[in-house]
Design a protein around this motif. Structure first.
Motif, PDB file in Angstrom:
ATOM      1  N   ARG A   1      -3.844  -5.447  -2.373  1.00  0.00           N
ATOM      2  CA  ARG A   1      -3.622  -5.323  -3.819  1.00  0.00           C
ATOM      3  C   ARG A   1      -4.354  -4.124  -4.411  1.00  0.00           C
ATOM      4  NH1 ARG A   1      -2.765 -11.069  -6.682  1.00  0.00           N
ATOM      5  NH2 ARG A   1      -1.468 -11.989  -5.081  1.00  0.00           N
ATOM      6  N   ILE A   2      -5.556  -3.892  -3.955  1.00  0.00           N
ATOM      7  CA  ILE A   2      -6.310  -2.744  -4.476  1.00  0.00           C
ATOM      8  C   ILE A   2      -5.666  -1.442  -4.019  1.00  0.00           C
ATOM      9  CG2 ILE A   2      -8.537  -1.540  -4.406  1.00  0.00           C
ATOM     10  CD1 ILE A   2      -9.847  -4.334  -4.315  1.00  0.00           C
ATOM     11  N   ASN A   3      -5.259  -1.381  -2.769  1.00  0.00           N
ATOM     12  CA  ASN A   3      -4.543  -0.204  -2.275  1.00  0.00           C
ATOM     13  C   ASN A   3      -3.273   0.036  -3.077  1.00  0.00           C
ATOM     14  OD1 ASN A   3      -5.502   1.549  -0.290  1.00  0.00           O
ATOM     15  ND2 ASN A   3      -5.306  -0.033   1.281  1.00  0.00           N
ATOM     16  N   LYS A   4      -2.518  -1.030  -3.315  1.00  0.00           N
ATOM     17  CA  LYS A   4      -1.274  -0.922  -4.079  1.00  0.00           C
ATOM     18  C   LYS A   4      -1.572  -0.437  -5.497  1.00  0.00           C
ATOM     19  CE  LYS A   4       2.689  -3.642  -5.569  1.00  0.00           C
ATOM     20  NZ  LYS A   4       3.278  -4.993  -5.608  1.00  0.00           N
ATOM     21  N   TYR A   5      -2.606  -0.991  -6.112  1.00  0.00           N
ATOM     22  CA  TYR A   5      -2.985  -0.570  -7.467  1.00  0.00           C
ATOM     23  C   TYR A   5      -3.316   0.916  -7.493  1.00  0.00           C
ATOM     24  CZ  TYR A   5      -5.865   0.165 -11.581  1.00  0.00           C
ATOM     25  OH  TYR A   5      -6.390   0.675 -12.739  1.00  0.00           O
TER      26      TYR A   5
ATOM     27  N   GLU B   1     -11.349   5.561 -10.950  1.00  0.00           N
ATOM     28  CA  GLU B   1     -12.445   4.868 -11.632  1.00  0.00           C
ATOM     29  C   GLU B   1     -12.238   3.356 -11.624  1.00  0.00           C
ATOM     30  OE1 GLU B   1     -12.884   6.558 -15.510  1.00  0.00           O
ATOM     31  OE2 GLU B   1     -13.104   8.579 -14.716  1.00  0.00           O
ATOM     32  N   GLY B   2     -11.023   2.913 -11.926  1.00  0.00           N
ATOM     33  CA  GLY B   2     -10.720   1.485 -11.915  1.00  0.00           C
ATOM     34  C   GLY B   2     -10.861   0.888 -10.527  1.00  0.00           C
ATOM     35  N   THR B   3     -10.421   1.625  -9.532  1.00  0.00           N
ATOM     36  CA  THR B   3     -10.529   1.161  -8.153  1.00  0.00           C
ATOM     37  C   THR B   3     -11.989   1.021  -7.752  1.00  0.00           C
ATOM     38  OG1 THR B   3      -8.449   2.284  -7.654  1.00  0.00           O
ATOM     39  CG2 THR B   3      -9.809   1.634  -5.783  1.00  0.00           C
TER      40      THR B   3
ATOM     41  N   LEU C   1     -18.665 -14.983   2.940  1.00  0.00           N
ATOM     42  CA  LEU C   1     -17.609 -14.156   3.514  1.00  0.00           C
ATOM     43  C   LEU C   1     -18.009 -12.685   3.500  1.00  0.00           C
ATOM     44  CD1 LEU C   1     -14.553 -15.865   1.804  1.00  0.00           C
ATOM     45  CD2 LEU C   1     -15.383 -16.206   4.123  1.00  0.00           C
ATOM     46  N   ASP C   2     -17.449 -11.928   4.417  1.00  0.00           N
ATOM     47  CA  ASP C   2     -17.803 -10.510   4.544  1.00  0.00           C
ATOM     48  C   ASP C   2     -16.856  -9.630   3.733  1.00  0.00           C
ATOM     49  OD1 ASP C   2     -18.968  -8.140   5.411  1.00  0.00           O
ATOM     50  OD2 ASP C   2     -17.689  -8.037   7.191  1.00  0.00           O
ATOM     51  N   PHE C   3     -17.400  -9.002   2.691  1.00  0.00           N
ATOM     52  CA  PHE C   3     -16.644  -8.057   1.880  1.00  0.00           C
ATOM     53  C   PHE C   3     -17.313  -6.690   1.891  1.00  0.00           C
ATOM     54  CE2 PHE C   3     -15.044 -12.039   0.316  1.00  0.00           C
ATOM     55  CZ  PHE C   3     -13.711 -11.775   0.110  1.00  0.00           C
ATOM     56  N   SER C   4     -18.158  -6.456   2.881  1.00  0.00           N
ATOM     57  CA  SER C   4     -18.862  -5.175   2.951  1.00  0.00           C
ATOM     58  C   SER C   4     -17.936  -4.082   3.483  1.00  0.00           C
ATOM     59  CB  SER C   4     -20.088  -5.298   3.858  1.00  0.00           C
ATOM     60  OG  SER C   4     -19.711  -5.714   5.141  1.00  0.00           O
ATOM     61  N   PHE C   5     -18.172  -2.880   3.031  1.00  0.00           N
ATOM     62  CA  PHE C   5     -17.423  -1.690   3.444  1.00  0.00           C
ATOM     63  C   PHE C   5     -15.917  -1.856   3.263  1.00  0.00           C
ATOM     64  CE2 PHE C   5     -21.377  -1.441   5.883  1.00  0.00           C
ATOM     65  CZ  PHE C   5     -21.822  -0.214   5.429  1.00  0.00           C
ATOM     66  N   MET C   6     -15.519  -2.506   2.188  1.00  0.00           N
ATOM     67  CA  MET C   6     -14.089  -2.662   1.913  1.00  0.00           C
ATOM     68  C   MET C   6     -13.474  -1.325   1.569  1.00  0.00           C
ATOM     69  SD  MET C   6     -13.058  -6.137  -0.028  1.00  0.00           S
ATOM     70  CE  MET C   6     -11.361  -5.702  -0.185  1.00  0.00           C
ATOM     71  N   LEU C   7     -12.361  -1.028   2.188  1.00  0.00           N
ATOM     72  CA  LEU C   7     -11.570   0.169   1.909  1.00  0.00           C
ATOM     73  C   LEU C   7     -12.428   1.436   1.935  1.00  0.00           C
ATOM     74  CD1 LEU C   7      -9.450  -1.341  -0.988  1.00  0.00           C
ATOM     75  CD2 LEU C   7      -8.693  -0.921   1.343  1.00  0.00           C
ATOM     76  N   SER C   8     -13.206   1.587   2.971  1.00  0.00           N
ATOM     77  CA  SER C   8     -14.128   2.732   3.053  1.00  0.00           C
ATOM     78  C   SER C   8     -13.386   4.069   3.023  1.00  0.00           C
ATOM     79  CB  SER C   8     -15.012   2.625   4.290  1.00  0.00           C
ATOM     80  OG  SER C   8     -14.236   2.626   5.458  1.00  0.00           O
TER      81      SER C   8
END
Length: 127
Positions: A22-26, A34-36, A52-59
């Motif tokens: 969803r973030i990629n699509k946005y 900036e929003g991303t 849960l592991d959310f580290s380094f998301m979409l690096s």
């Protein structure tokens, strides 16, 4: 968060894979760096709050936003939250891009310090 296409509830309940899509699509649809980045900071908070592991998301996306987008106040404000995403060389280049005047001033001060203080003192100590 509604303006980014995700509700607060979705940000804190969806799985990592769904959020990444969803973030990629946005970002692809709006090109809103900036929003991303703000969404990714929210997910860093979620990473700290839950197991849960959310580290380094979409690096790769983070690197792309910081290196290719124009330097803005928001990017300069939030860059410190993504220091771990960059190696030393990339981080140095990012700082030069985000803060060109500060980099120039720091280099000039270093030059002046070497020329007028360090070198003369070294000559005095050597004699």
């Amino acid at each position: 968060m509604e303006e980014y296409g995700l509700s607060k509830r979705q940000i804190f309940t969806l799985k990592r894979r769904s959020l990444e899509k969803r973030i990629n699509k946005y970002f692809q649809q709006t090109n809103d760096g900036e929003g991303t980045i703000e969404l990714l900071i929210t997910l860093q908070v979620r990473d700290e709050l839950c197991d849960l592991d959310f580290s380094f998301m979409l690096s790769q996306l983070v690197k792309r936003i910081f290196t290719r987008n124009r330097s803005t106040a928001a990017l300069r404000r939030y860059y410190v939250y993504f220091a771990e995403y960059f190696d030393k060389k990339e981080w140095r280049l990012l700082l030069v891009k985000l803060f060109p005047a500060k980099t120039f001033i720091a280099e000039k001060l270093e030059q002046l310090y070497t020329q007028y203080i360090k070198a003369p003192l070294a000559r005095l100590a050597g004699s």
